[in-house]
Design a protein around this motif. Sequence first.
Motif, mmCIF file in Angstrom:
data_model
loop_
_atom_site.group_PDB
_atom_site.id
_atom_site.type_symbol
_atom_site.label_atom_id
_atom_site.label_comp_id
_atom_site.label_asym_id
_atom_site.label_seq_id
_atom_site.Cartn_x
_atom_site.Cartn_y
_atom_site.Cartn_z
ATOM 1 N N GLY A 36 0.961 -1.097 -0.112
ATOM 2 C CA GLY A 36 -0.162 0.089 -0.094
ATOM 3 C C GLY A 36 0.877 1.335 0.008
ATOM 4 N N LEU A 53 -5.882 -3.277 -6.904
ATOM 5 C CA LEU A 53 -5.408 -3.464 -5.700
ATOM 6 C C LEU A 53 -5.577 -4.976 -4.994
ATOM 7 C CD1 LEU A 53 -4.184 -1.728 -3.226
ATOM 8 C CD2 LEU A 53 -6.565 -1.293 -2.429
ATOM 9 N N ASP A 54 -4.666 -5.438 -4.535
ATOM 10 C CA ASP A 54 -4.692 -6.658 -3.955
ATOM 11 C C ASP A 54 -5.103 -6.474 -2.396
ATOM 12 O OD1 ASP A 54 -4.734 -9.397 -3.045
ATOM 13 O OD2 ASP A 54 -2.429 -9.463 -2.835
ATOM 14 N N LEU A 55 -6.119 -7.246 -1.746
ATOM 15 C CA LEU A 55 -6.321 -7.002 -0.451
ATOM 16 C C LEU A 55 -5.335 -7.324 0.484
ATOM 17 C CD1 LEU A 55 -10.053 -7.854 -0.610
ATOM 18 C CD2 LEU A 55 -8.995 -5.207 -0.538
ATOM 19 N N GLY A 62 -4.702 -3.736 1.472
ATOM 20 C CA GLY A 62 -5.801 -3.198 0.450
ATOM 21 C C GLY A 62 -6.556 -2.304 1.261
ATOM 22 N N VAL A 80 -10.539 -4.226 -7.101
ATOM 23 C CA VAL A 80 -9.904 -4.976 -6.117
ATOM 24 C C VAL A 80 -9.635 -6.374 -6.886
ATOM 25 C CG1 VAL A 80 -10.186 -6.536 -3.893
ATOM 26 C CG2 VAL A 80 -10.812 -3.932 -3.999
#
Length: 237
Positions: A36, A53-55, A62, A80
């Motif tokens: 992030g 975006l990966d969590l 994320g 996501v």
Amino acid sequence: MIRVCVTDDQTLVRQGILSLLRLADDVMVVAEASDGDESLAAIGRHQVDVLLLDLRMPGRDGIATLEALQERGIEVPTLVLTTFDDDELVLRALRAGARGYLLKDVTLGQLVGAIRTLAGGGTLVQPALTERLLRAVNALPGGYPAWATPTGTDPAIAHPIDDLPPPVPLTSRELEILRLLAGGFNNREIADAMYLAEGTVKNHVSSVLAKLHVRDRTRAVLRALHLGLLTERPPGR
């Protein structure tokens, strides 16, 4: 050209996504990040139209990244990409302002289509993701998590989603406002985006809640997922 930043802590996954996106004529990867913090720094250096975006990531994950974007007033449509091993995590991402959700096993066509949808101002939730999310919610005791009980219902005796009264059809304007609610926009932001008075937006939001028979925005978005309202493309796009 749609400018994209890809954020994923797994190097092979990230490189694979980059390689695939290079095959799309209207998508250009302008930045990549492994967490992030790197993602936020990249967005500060580059003009980004869509953030992938990966969590689950070490350091700033994320969800924390989405929250940081909101706190800093940075409006970047965020898609996501998840393996969906945590249903509540996806719900948290929805509340934190993510505009799209895809599983990592999607095809290149599905991924590029989602990027185009977000870049055009729309929202997108992969049907398979929606179905699994709803199964997870309905599997909970009483059918709803504590924050998502139906209007006027005691959480201790909450009914499943299907037990809610049939929704009243929404107008095209109410549907667009619902999509913006799913994107995490507040009344002022919706008013600015749609060139409406904030009081008018508040009235429309109240109408959406009443028509869906829910008592707040999160419940409205959850029921919209159940009804498939957020998987439809906005009119004219």
